[in-house]
Design an enzyme around this catalytic site. Structure first.
Site, PDB file in Angstrom:
ATOM      1  N   GLN A 187      12.279  20.178  -2.392  1.00 54.29           N
ATOM      2  CA  GLN A 187      11.236  20.185  -1.358  1.00 54.29           C
ATOM      3  C   GLN A 187       9.993  20.909  -1.865  1.00 54.29           C
ATOM      4  OE1 GLN A 187      12.420  22.082   2.304  1.00 54.29           O
ATOM      5  NE2 GLN A 187      10.615  21.352   3.433  1.00 54.29           N
TER       6      GLN A 187
ATOM      7  N   HIS B 156       9.940  16.769   6.760  1.00 56.38           N
ATOM      8  CA  HIS B 156       9.478  15.383   6.664  1.00 56.38           C
ATOM      9  C   HIS B 156      10.597  14.504   6.150  1.00 56.38           C
ATOM     10  CE1 HIS B 156       8.528  17.530   2.943  1.00 56.38           C
ATOM     11  NE2 HIS B 156       8.771  16.395   2.304  1.00 56.38           N
TER      12      HIS B 156
ATOM     13  N   ASP C  49       2.735   8.203   1.634  1.00 54.37           N
ATOM     14  CA  ASP C  49       2.780   9.311   0.684  1.00 54.37           C
ATOM     15  C   ASP C  49       1.642   9.163  -0.333  1.00 54.37           C
ATOM     16  OD1 ASP C  49       5.318  11.349  -0.320  1.00 54.37           O
ATOM     17  OD2 ASP C  49       3.721  10.912  -1.760  1.00 54.37           O
TER      18      ASP C  49
HETATM   19  P1  5GP Z   1       8.943  16.866  -0.813  1.00 53.02           P
HETATM   20  O1  5GP Z   1       8.933  17.027  -2.303  1.00 53.02           O
HETATM   21  O2  5GP Z   1       8.539  18.149  -0.121  1.00 53.02           O
HETATM   22  O3  5GP Z   1      10.212  16.289  -0.255  1.00 53.02           O
HETATM   23  O4  5GP Z   1       7.862  15.771  -0.496  1.00 53.02           O
HETATM   24  C1  5GP Z   1       6.515  16.046  -0.302  1.00 53.02           C
HETATM   25  C2  5GP Z   1       5.804  14.734  -0.413  1.00 53.02           C
HETATM   26  O5  5GP Z   1       4.521  14.889   0.153  1.00 53.02           O
HETATM   27  C3  5GP Z   1       5.594  14.258  -1.860  1.00 53.02           C
HETATM   28  O6  5GP Z   1       6.158  12.970  -2.004  1.00 53.02           O
HETATM   29  C4  5GP Z   1       4.084  14.278  -2.031  1.00 53.02           C
HETATM   30  O7  5GP Z   1       3.635  13.195  -2.816  1.00 53.02           O
HETATM   31  C5  5GP Z   1       3.587  14.183  -0.593  1.00 53.02           C
HETATM   32  N1  5GP Z   1       2.319  14.839  -0.342  1.00 53.02           N
HETATM   33  C6  5GP Z   1       1.954  16.106  -0.707  1.00 53.02           C
HETATM   34  N2  5GP Z   1       0.742  16.400  -0.253  1.00 53.02           N
HETATM   35  C7  5GP Z   1       0.301  15.289   0.410  1.00 53.02           C
HETATM   36  C8  5GP Z   1      -0.906  14.977   1.104  1.00 53.02           C
HETATM   37  O8  5GP Z   1      -1.844  15.784   1.199  1.00 53.02           O
HETATM   38  N3  5GP Z   1      -1.007  13.747   1.656  1.00 53.02           N
HETATM   39  C9  5GP Z   1       0.026  12.837   1.572  1.00 53.02           C
HETATM   40  N4  5GP Z   1      -0.182  11.642   2.152  1.00 53.02           N
HETATM   41  N5  5GP Z   1       1.176  13.099   0.927  1.00 53.02           N
HETATM   42  C10 5GP Z   1       1.311  14.306   0.354  1.00 53.02           C
END
Ligand code: 5GP
Ligand code: ZN
Length: 111
Positions: free
Chosen positions: A91, A97, A31
């Site tokens: 999200q 994911h 992440d």
């Molecule tokens: P969510 O909030 O949707 O459950 O988690 C999305 C996750 O994706 C977050 O922890 C954020 O830091 C990670 N993330 C967002 N954009 C990118 C990216 O471009 N590359 C990586 N490696 N992680 C990302």
């Protein structure tokens, strides 16, 4: 693949990521904004917005991968797997994911 989806683009190799695992169904990478010493995202190659459209074999594979990666990444003291879903679930990326997190004590409830 959705052209505007950041995880589709990482899965396709169009955007960089610190990839730790890849197969014909999924990719796992660190992440960008880790919430634990180990914080890896396990992502299906196919675009699914969330759990609701993914078939059981794929979901099983993703969970199995979390367990295998936890062992590979040294999380023998324990770890947490999280799937944030929708606005109330926090999200922020609309491509399914699984967060695999560990390397510290994970408090509960998360808030
Ligand atoms: P969510 O909030 O949707 O459950 O988690 C999305 C996750 O994706 C977050 O922890 C954020 O830091 C990670 N993330 C967002 N954009 C990118 C990216 O471009 N590359 C990586 N490696 N992680 C990302
Ligand atoms: Zn996508």
């Amino acid at each position: 693949m959705a052209d505007t989806c950041v995880f589709c683009r990482i899965a396709a190799g169009e955007l960089p990521a610190r990839v730790v695992y890849r197969d014909d169904q999924a990719v796992a990478f660190h992440d960008l904004n880790p919430q634990a010493p180990v914080h890896v995202l396990v992502v299906p190659l196919d675009h699914h917005v969330d759990l609701s459209t993914a078939e059981p074999p794929l979901l099983g594979h993703l969970l199995h991968l979390c367990a295998a990666l936890a062992a590979e990444l040294g999380l023998e003291e324990g770890h947490r797997v999280v799937v944030n879903t929708g606005v109330d679930g926090g999200q922020t990326v609309g491509h399914l994911h699984l967060h695999l997190m560990g390397g510290r004590f994970m408090r509960w409830p998360p808030g």
